[in-house]
Design a protein around this motif. Sequence first.
Motif, PDB file in Angstrom:
ATOM      1  N   TYR A  56       8.645   5.623  -1.184  1.00 25.62           N
ATOM      2  CA  TYR A  56       9.822   5.274  -0.400  1.00 25.62           C
ATOM      3  C   TYR A  56      10.613   4.105  -0.965  1.00 25.62           C
ATOM      4  CZ  TYR A  56       9.588   8.746   3.201  1.00 25.62           C
ATOM      5  OH  TYR A  56       9.650   9.941   3.877  1.00 25.62           O
ATOM      6  N   THR A  57      10.067   3.395  -1.910  1.00 23.37           N
ATOM      7  CA  THR A  57      10.833   2.314  -2.547  1.00 23.37           C
ATOM      8  C   THR A  57      12.086   2.857  -3.226  1.00 23.37           C
ATOM      9  OG1 THR A  57       8.973   0.824  -2.817  1.00 23.37           O
ATOM     10  CG2 THR A  57      10.736   0.603  -4.426  1.00 23.37           C
ATOM     11  N   TRP A  58      12.069   4.084  -3.636  1.00 21.71           N
ATOM     12  CA  TRP A  58      13.182   4.660  -4.402  1.00 21.71           C
ATOM     13  C   TRP A  58      14.156   5.463  -3.551  1.00 21.71           C
ATOM     14  CZ3 TRP A  58      12.756   1.960  -8.478  1.00 21.71           C
ATOM     15  CH2 TRP A  58      11.484   1.519  -8.848  1.00 21.71           C
ATOM     16  N   PHE A  85       5.070   5.970 -12.249  1.00 17.00           N
ATOM     17  CA  PHE A  85       4.483   7.128 -12.920  1.00 17.00           C
ATOM     18  C   PHE A  85       3.103   6.854 -13.508  1.00 17.00           C
ATOM     19  CE2 PHE A  85       9.046   7.656 -12.928  1.00 17.00           C
ATOM     20  CZ  PHE A  85       9.175   8.945 -12.438  1.00 17.00           C
ATOM     21  N   SER A  86       2.649   5.608 -13.443  1.00 17.18           N
ATOM     22  CA  SER A  86       1.361   5.290 -14.053  1.00 17.18           C
ATOM     23  C   SER A  86       0.319   4.738 -13.086  1.00 17.18           C
ATOM     24  CB  SER A  86       1.560   4.300 -15.213  1.00 17.18           C
ATOM     25  OG  SER A  86       2.103   3.080 -14.736  1.00 17.18           O
ATOM     26  N   VAL A  87       0.701   4.380 -11.870  1.00 18.93           N
ATOM     27  CA  VAL A  87      -0.261   3.864 -10.889  1.00 18.93           C
ATOM     28  C   VAL A  87      -1.058   5.037 -10.340  1.00 18.93           C
ATOM     29  CG1 VAL A  87      -0.522   2.772  -8.632  1.00 18.93           C
ATOM     30  CG2 VAL A  87       1.127   1.859 -10.271  1.00 18.93           C
ATOM     31  N   ASN A  88      -2.322   5.052 -10.652  1.00 15.32           N
ATOM     32  CA  ASN A  88      -3.198   6.110 -10.152  1.00 15.32           C
ATOM     33  C   ASN A  88      -4.117   5.518  -9.101  1.00 15.32           C
ATOM     34  OD1 ASN A  88      -2.468   8.461 -11.667  1.00 15.32           O
ATOM     35  ND2 ASN A  88      -3.243   7.391 -13.465  1.00 15.32           N
ATOM     36  N   ALA A  89      -3.972   5.983  -7.886  1.00  9.68           N
ATOM     37  CA  ALA A  89      -4.810   5.522  -6.782  1.00  9.68           C
ATOM     38  C   ALA A  89      -4.811   6.594  -5.708  1.00  9.68           C
ATOM     39  CB  ALA A  89      -4.280   4.198  -6.231  1.00  9.68           C
ATOM     40  N   ASP A  90      -5.872   6.615  -4.936  1.00  7.55           N
ATOM     41  CA  ASP A  90      -6.046   7.596  -3.879  1.00  7.55           C
ATOM     42  C   ASP A  90      -5.179   7.242  -2.677  1.00  7.55           C
ATOM     43  OD1 ASP A  90      -6.981   9.543  -2.169  1.00  7.55           O
ATOM     44  OD2 ASP A  90      -8.997   8.723  -2.023  1.00  7.55           O
ATOM     45  N   THR A 116      14.167  10.799  -7.813  1.00  7.58           N
ATOM     46  CA  THR A 116      13.655   9.569  -8.424  1.00  7.58           C
ATOM     47  C   THR A 116      13.744   9.562  -9.943  1.00  7.58           C
ATOM     48  OG1 THR A 116      12.161   9.327  -6.542  1.00  7.58           O
ATOM     49  CG2 THR A 116      11.689   7.983  -8.473  1.00  7.58           C
ATOM     50  N   VAL A 117      13.448  10.645 -10.594  1.00  5.35           N
ATOM     51  CA  VAL A 117      13.466  10.655 -12.062  1.00  5.35           C
ATOM     52  C   VAL A 117      14.857  10.393 -12.627  1.00  5.35           C
ATOM     53  CG1 VAL A 117      11.413  12.079 -12.292  1.00  5.35           C
ATOM     54  CG2 VAL A 117      13.659  13.163 -12.167  1.00  5.35           C
TER      55      VAL A 117
END
Length: 125
Positions: A56-58, A85-90, A116-117
């Motif tokens: 939602y930041t974008w 695109f790089s933060v990997n978290a559950d 977003t892209v």
Amino acid sequence: DYEYFSKRALAYQKYWDKDTRFFRGKNQDGSWLTPFNPVHSTHRNDAYCEGNGWQYTWLIPHDVEGLISLLGGDDAFVSKLDSLFSVNADLGDAASPDISGLIGQYAHGNEPGHHTVYLYSYAGL
């Protein structure tokens, strides 16, 4: 009407937390909802619907220049966008099944992120 809605279109700025660098939900007294985890999502039971703080930041497609300014300019904007695109978290067990097609925290399969892209095009780098 123009003035009313122009002012209202900037109300998103009230939900920007400069300390966490995310948009956050607030309590009725104006304090931030806590606890806050920008990755965690509880479907329809938190400040976000079918998303999280990263996604939602974008969601400011009507004032990308204002969003770039809030984030500290073009370099900071692109750096944070790259991080999406790089933060990997559950997202947690209660996350919406609509948050799909994850690339980091970018949810390609969900409406709040479809644009977003394309935000890179707005940064003057």
